[in-house]
Design a protein around this motif. Structure first.
Motif, PDB file in Angstrom:
ATOM      1  N   ASN A  82      -1.012  -8.142   1.073  1.00  0.00           N
ATOM      2  CA  ASN A  82      -0.939  -8.267  -0.376  1.00  0.00           C
ATOM      3  C   ASN A  82      -1.728  -7.130  -0.986  1.00  0.00           C
ATOM      4  N   GLY A  83      -1.132  -5.961  -1.038  1.00  0.00           N
ATOM      5  CA  GLY A  83      -1.836  -4.823  -1.597  1.00  0.00           C
ATOM      6  C   GLY A  83      -2.317  -5.154  -3.005  1.00  0.00           C
ATOM      7  N   ALA A  84      -3.604  -5.473  -3.138  1.00  0.00           N
ATOM      8  CA  ALA A  84      -4.132  -5.850  -4.447  1.00  0.00           C
ATOM      9  C   ALA A  84      -4.223  -4.619  -5.342  1.00  0.00           C
ATOM     10  N   LEU A  85      -3.725  -4.766  -6.574  1.00  0.00           N
ATOM     11  CA  LEU A  85      -3.759  -3.654  -7.533  1.00  0.00           C
ATOM     12  C   LEU A  85      -4.674  -4.033  -8.693  1.00  0.00           C
ATOM     13  N   TYR A  86      -5.089  -3.025  -9.451  1.00  0.00           N
ATOM     14  CA  TYR A  86      -5.865  -3.323 -10.664  1.00  0.00           C
ATOM     15  C   TYR A  86      -4.895  -3.785 -11.730  1.00  0.00           C
ATOM     16  N   PRO A  87      -4.970  -5.077 -12.139  1.00  0.00           N
ATOM     17  CA  PRO A  87      -3.944  -5.632 -13.021  1.00  0.00           C
ATOM     18  C   PRO A  87      -3.937  -4.999 -14.412  1.00  0.00           C
ATOM     19  N   HIS A  88      -5.075  -4.483 -14.869  1.00  0.00           N
ATOM     20  CA  HIS A  88      -5.125  -3.968 -16.236  1.00  0.00           C
ATOM     21  C   HIS A  88      -4.855  -2.478 -16.306  1.00  0.00           C
ATOM     22  N   ARG A  89      -4.647  -1.868 -15.168  1.00  0.00           N
ATOM     23  CA  ARG A  89      -4.290  -0.456 -15.175  1.00  0.00           C
ATOM     24  C   ARG A  89      -2.791  -0.324 -14.965  1.00  0.00           C
ATOM     25  N   THR A  90      -2.207   0.707 -15.534  1.00  0.00           N
ATOM     26  CA  THR A  90      -0.788   0.967 -15.298  1.00  0.00           C
ATOM     27  C   THR A  90      -0.617   1.449 -13.860  1.00  0.00           C
ATOM     28  N   VAL A  91       0.640   1.602 -13.466  1.00  0.00           N
ATOM     29  CA  VAL A  91       0.925   2.168 -12.147  1.00  0.00           C
ATOM     30  C   VAL A  91       0.255   3.540 -12.036  1.00  0.00           C
ATOM     31  N   ARG A  92       0.396   4.332 -13.099  1.00  0.00           N
ATOM     32  CA  ARG A  92      -0.232   5.656 -13.101  1.00  0.00           C
ATOM     33  C   ARG A  92      -1.748   5.526 -12.905  1.00  0.00           C
ATOM     34  N   GLY A  93      -2.344   4.572 -13.615  1.00  0.00           N
ATOM     35  CA  GLY A  93      -3.786   4.356 -13.529  1.00  0.00           C
ATOM     36  C   GLY A  93      -4.213   3.892 -12.151  1.00  0.00           C
ATOM     37  N   ASN A  94      -3.381   3.066 -11.532  1.00  0.00           N
ATOM     38  CA  ASN A  94      -3.681   2.617 -10.170  1.00  0.00           C
ATOM     39  C   ASN A  94      -3.619   3.772  -9.178  1.00  0.00           C
ATOM     40  N   LEU A  95      -2.590   4.592  -9.338  1.00  0.00           N
ATOM     41  CA  LEU A  95      -2.412   5.698  -8.381  1.00  0.00           C
ATOM     42  C   LEU A  95      -3.499   6.756  -8.546  1.00  0.00           C
ATOM     43  N   SER A  96      -3.934   6.958  -9.782  1.00  0.00           N
ATOM     44  CA  SER A  96      -4.884   8.050 -10.004  1.00  0.00           C
ATOM     45  C   SER A  96      -6.328   7.629  -9.740  1.00  0.00           C
ATOM     46  N   PHE A  97      -6.560   6.315  -9.700  1.00  0.00           N
ATOM     47  CA  PHE A  97      -7.935   5.821  -9.603  1.00  0.00           C
ATOM     48  C   PHE A  97      -8.754   6.444  -8.459  1.00  0.00           C
ATOM     49  N   PRO A  98      -8.224   6.438  -7.232  1.00  0.00           N
ATOM     50  CA  PRO A  98      -9.029   7.000  -6.136  1.00  0.00           C
ATOM     51  C   PRO A  98      -9.382   8.472  -6.353  1.00  0.00           C
ATOM     52  N   LEU A  99      -8.492   9.199  -7.030  1.00  0.00           N
ATOM     53  CA  LEU A  99      -8.776  10.618  -7.274  1.00  0.00           C
ATOM     54  C   LEU A  99      -9.813  10.778  -8.386  1.00  0.00           C
ATOM     55  N   GLU A 100      -9.731   9.893  -9.382  1.00  0.00           N
ATOM     56  CA  GLU A 100     -10.719   9.942 -10.463  1.00  0.00           C
ATOM     57  C   GLU A 100     -12.113   9.665  -9.916  1.00  0.00           C
ATOM     58  N   ILE A 101     -12.202   8.669  -9.065  1.00  0.00           N
ATOM     59  CA  ILE A 101     -13.482   8.343  -8.419  1.00  0.00           C
ATOM     60  C   ILE A 101     -14.026   9.566  -7.696  1.00  0.00           C
ATOM     61  N   ALA A 102     -13.113  10.287  -7.062  1.00  0.00           N
ATOM     62  CA  ALA A 102     -13.526  11.471  -6.302  1.00  0.00           C
ATOM     63  C   ALA A 102     -13.717  12.684  -7.217  1.00  0.00           C
ATOM     64  N   LYS A 103     -13.596  12.445  -8.507  1.00  0.00           N
ATOM     65  CA  LYS A 103     -13.809  13.492  -9.523  1.00  0.00           C
ATOM     66  C   LYS A 103     -12.903  14.703  -9.307  1.00  0.00           C
ATOM     67  N   ALA A 104     -11.630  14.386  -9.053  1.00  0.00           N
ATOM     68  CA  ALA A 104     -10.672  15.477  -8.858  1.00  0.00           C
ATOM     69  C   ALA A 104     -10.290  16.071 -10.217  1.00  0.00           C
ATOM     70  N   ASP A 105      -9.858  17.298 -10.210  1.00  0.00           N
ATOM     71  CA  ASP A 105      -9.401  18.007 -11.401  1.00  0.00           C
ATOM     72  C   ASP A 105      -8.221  17.235 -12.043  1.00  0.00           C
ATOM     73  N   PRO A 106      -8.301  16.890 -13.336  1.00  0.00           N
ATOM     74  CA  PRO A 106      -7.271  16.057 -13.984  1.00  0.00           C
ATOM     75  C   PRO A 106      -5.847  16.605 -13.851  1.00  0.00           C
ATOM     76  N   SER A 107      -5.681  17.899 -13.886  1.00  0.00           N
ATOM     77  CA  SER A 107      -4.307  18.412 -13.783  1.00  0.00           C
ATOM     78  C   SER A 107      -3.780  18.210 -12.359  1.00  0.00           C
TER      79      SER A 107
END
Ligand code: ADP
Ligand code: MG
Length: 430
Positions: free
Chosen positions: A84-109
């Motif tokens: 049951n791949g748990a997702l963040y319910p309040h984030r969009t699909v885009r927000g879910n996919l980008s989350f690990p990269l945001e945590i890692a402070k990746a360049d937004p583009s």
């Protein structure tokens, strides 16, 4: 990318459950390795030890040549997807996919590009602005996979990611997982209890039972040349015929497999003859897949059995016949369960459901036959002799009628020969 080496790895849970027993396995760089086995056999435990979510009781884990027993999970460069791949319910699909990269402070583009690229590969680019609650089960699992893999881990671990999906979605996503991980070239260890999933997905399959590795090889190797009777039975889509003949060598002329009412002879020229002859005077176990048996005319003089058709079963693409032939059958031999705490193997697995269905479908007059799946689940003792129907694949036409006396031809080359404790008599050819 990564290699993973398990060197004599064991796991004993508090309370004494031996979940993984001296496991040795190597996942090659870029390989899709499927870990297959019945429910409760220790697959998740093994995967969680690799991920660093579960402590290793003894033995060594090496990831990319590095001793990893005590490496914190975040330093293993591993991503994991669960049933049951748990997702963040309040984030969009885009927000879910980008989350690990945001945590890692990746360049937004870079984040934006990577998310779009991955969502296309997973066929969820149309859903990027939606919340998980509005997605189908299959779409949610795609997002969960995307989120796990977006940081390009060097090791990808998946624990039954498809088992909550319906059959159609499972097949579709199975093909996509296969192409995705192969395109990325990331080493993947994929856990399942489903033999079809394993055969269709894997570069190699490692099959385990009760915490113990049974066999490892390509799907073709372990299907055609299984190391143990357990492996042969577990990989059979139809029930495997497991018979227990006596071995005799009358006047040393040939080898006689004596099934009581019927005998089959094996010439000395057979490559397996010498190994089988070592069991003269005793019994062995013969495994025969239903498609290694076929209707033959009454006058046929090759290896064959005779019997009476008890039931015919329609499976859509084929008919199976259950032939009463008075042959001595056995359960899948298994070593005694080493676990002290018997929470193990007996859950409501699909295998059990299937064998119950079979029992229901088979009509009231039929004697209980041996049920490999029950045995795989540890429900019956090993080596139990009884009479069982011979299951014969008939193909797309039911050439026999119920009650008819028939002759069943045996493909001698496809007999699988095991000792009474389930090991191979003739070693696998690899
Ligand atoms: N946290 C735990 N504590 C005690 N026993 C456990 C724990 N997790 C799993 N087990 C036991 O370990 C064995 C293997 O479980 P698991 O690895 O979940 O098997 P699988 O994933 O193949 O179904 C089972 O007998 C299970 O009951
Ligand atoms: Mg599990």
């Amino acid at each position: 990318m990564s290699t993973v080496v398990l060197d004599n790895v064991s796991k004993i849970y508090p309370g004494g459950v031996l979940a993984v027993d001296r496991f040795n396995l190597r996942a090659e760089d870029g390989e899709l390795l499927v870990l297959l086995g019945p429910s409760g056999c220790g697959k998740s435990t093994l995967l969680r030890m690799i991920a660093g979510l579960e402590e290793i009781t003894s033995g060594d884990l090496w990831i990319d040549g590095r001793m990893a027993n005590h490496l914190p999970p975040r330093d293993r460069d591993v991503a994991m997807v669960f049933q049951n791949g748990a997702l963040y319910p309040h984030r969009t699909v885009r927000g879910n996919l980008s989350f690990p990269l945001e945590i890692a402070k990746a360049d937004p583009s870079l984040v934006r590009d990577r998310v779009i690229e991955l969502s296309k590969a997973l066929h969820i680019d149309e859903t990027l602005d939606r919340r998980p609650g509005t997605l189908s089960g299959g779409q949610r699992q795609r997002v969960a996979m995307g989120r796990a893999i977006v940081r390009q881990p060097s090791l990808f671990l998946m624990d039954e990611p498809l088992s909550n999906l319906d059959a159609g979605m499972r097949t579709e996503l199975r093909m996509e997982i296969s192409s995705l991980v192969r395109a990325l070239g990331v080493t993947t260890i994929y856990v399942t209890h489903d033999q079809v999933e394993a055969l269709t997905l894997a570069d190699r399959i490692a099959i385990m039972n009760r915490g113990v590795l049974q066999d490892v090889g390509t799907p073709g190797q372990i299907y055609n040349d299984p190391a143990t009777a357990f492996v042969a039975a577990f990989l059979s889509s139809q029930q495997l015929n497991l018979l227990a003949p006596q071995v005799r060598t009358p006047q040393n002329q040939y080898i006689l497999l004596d099934f009581g009412p019927h005998q089959i002879t094996m010439p000395w020229t057979d490559p397996r003859a010498y190994a089988v002859s070592q069991h003269t005077g005793g019994t062995i176990i013969v495994g025969i897949r239903p498609d290694a048996l076929a209707p033959v005319p009454e006058t046929y003089d090759g290896p064959s059995f005779q019997g009476r058709v008890r039931t015919l079963e329609y499976h859509g693409h084929e008919w199976l016949a259950y032939v009463e032939a008075g042959l001595p059958a056995v359960a899948v031999p298994e070593p005694p369960d080493p676990r002290q705490n018997g929470k193990a193997a007996n859950g409501g697995t699909p295998g059990r459901a299937r064998s119950m269905m079979r029992r229901l479908l088979s009509g009231p007059e039929r004697e209980p036959e041996h049920e490999p799946e029950d045995m795989l689940n540890g429900a019956s003792s090993s080596g139990t002799h009884r009479r069982a129907d011979l299951i014969v694949r008939l193909g797309s036409r039911p050439v026999w009628r119920t009650g008819e006396h028939v002759r069943v031809g045996v493909d001698l080359n496809r007999l699988m020969l095991f000792t009474n404790d389930g090991g191979r008599i003739d070693p696998p050819r690899r």
